[in-house]
Motif scaffolding. Structure first.
Motif, PDB file in Angstrom:
ATOM      1  N   LEU A  29      12.915  21.378 -15.353  1.00  0.00           N
ATOM      2  CA  LEU A  29      12.150  21.609 -16.584  1.00  0.00           C
ATOM      3  C   LEU A  29      11.226  22.812 -16.428  1.00  0.00           C
ATOM      4  N   LYS A  33      11.347  26.076 -18.742  1.00  0.00           N
ATOM      5  CA  LYS A  33      10.130  26.494 -19.449  1.00  0.00           C
ATOM      6  C   LYS A  33       9.803  27.948 -19.117  1.00  0.00           C
ATOM      7  N   LEU A  38      12.938  26.083 -22.855  1.00  0.00           N
ATOM      8  CA  LEU A  38      12.324  24.799 -23.160  1.00  0.00           C
ATOM      9  C   LEU A  38      10.896  25.031 -23.621  1.00  0.00           C
ATOM     10  N   THR A  40       8.894  22.209 -24.950  1.00  0.00           N
ATOM     11  CA  THR A  40       8.199  21.011 -24.498  1.00  0.00           C
ATOM     12  C   THR A  40       9.200  19.881 -24.342  1.00  0.00           C
ATOM     13  N   LEU A  41       8.855  18.897 -23.503  1.00  0.00           N
ATOM     14  CA  LEU A  41       9.713  17.737 -23.325  1.00  0.00           C
ATOM     15  C   LEU A  41       8.889  16.634 -22.675  1.00  0.00           C
ATOM     16  N   GLY A  42       9.092  15.400 -23.115  1.00  0.00           N
ATOM     17  CA  GLY A  42       8.395  14.283 -22.493  1.00  0.00           C
ATOM     18  C   GLY A  42       8.770  12.966 -23.125  1.00  0.00           C
ATOM     19  N   VAL A  50      12.801   9.901 -25.273  1.00  0.00           N
ATOM     20  CA  VAL A  50      12.398  11.230 -24.811  1.00  0.00           C
ATOM     21  C   VAL A  50      12.483  12.175 -26.004  1.00  0.00           C
ATOM     22  N   GLY A  52      12.181  16.422 -26.997  1.00  0.00           N
ATOM     23  CA  GLY A  52      12.107  17.783 -26.476  1.00  0.00           C
ATOM     24  C   GLY A  52      12.344  18.802 -27.561  1.00  0.00           C
ATOM     25  N   TYR A  54      13.769  22.765 -27.728  1.00  0.00           N
ATOM     26  CA  TYR A  54      14.439  23.830 -27.003  1.00  0.00           C
ATOM     27  C   TYR A  54      14.513  25.082 -27.869  1.00  0.00           C
ATOM     28  N   ILE A  66      20.820  19.994 -21.739  1.00  0.00           N
ATOM     29  CA  ILE A  66      20.517  18.567 -21.604  1.00  0.00           C
ATOM     30  C   ILE A  66      21.455  17.908 -20.600  1.00  0.00           C
ATOM     31  N   ASP A  69      20.876  18.250 -16.856  1.00  0.00           N
ATOM     32  CA  ASP A  69      19.644  17.687 -16.312  1.00  0.00           C
ATOM     33  C   ASP A  69      19.959  16.497 -15.402  1.00  0.00           C
ATOM     34  N   TYR A  80      21.537  10.879 -26.699  1.00  0.00           N
ATOM     35  CA  TYR A  80      20.613  11.825 -27.315  1.00  0.00           C
ATOM     36  C   TYR A  80      21.218  12.408 -28.576  1.00  0.00           C
TER      37      TYR A  80
END
Length: 89
Positions: A29, A33, A38, A40-42, A50, A52, A54, A66, A69, A80
């Protein structure tokens, strides 16, 4: 470049199951970034979803990011969806 929102689901017992892959996931990540792919993601507070955002040339690129990962490769993320996002503000 277009922006894309990703919502995904975590496996059961995620806090325990992610442990072996967590550092590789976080390192990746950070790389994304830094590269600008990216934003943000969390996870949600309850560790069920989750989220995110992109920045990519197309949706296919986001799917590749994705699915490369460690959380996806090892079943931590179980599903997702990706949607192109129009950033109004």
């Amino acid at each position: 470049m277009p922006k894309y929102v990703m919502w995904g689901s975590y496996c059961d017992n995620v806090a325990e199951k992610r442990a072996p892959y967590r550092q590789a996931h976080l390192d990746r990540l950070t790389t994304l970034k830094t590269a600008g792919s990216l934003i943000t993601l969390g996870p949600t507070q309850d560790l069920t979803l989750v989220f995110g955002v992109y920045d990519a040339v197309d949706e296919a690129t986001v799917h590749q990011l994705i699915e490369a990962d460690p959380y996806w490769e090892n079943g931590i993320w179980t599903e997702y969806q990706v949607k192109e996002w129009i950033q109004a503000f």
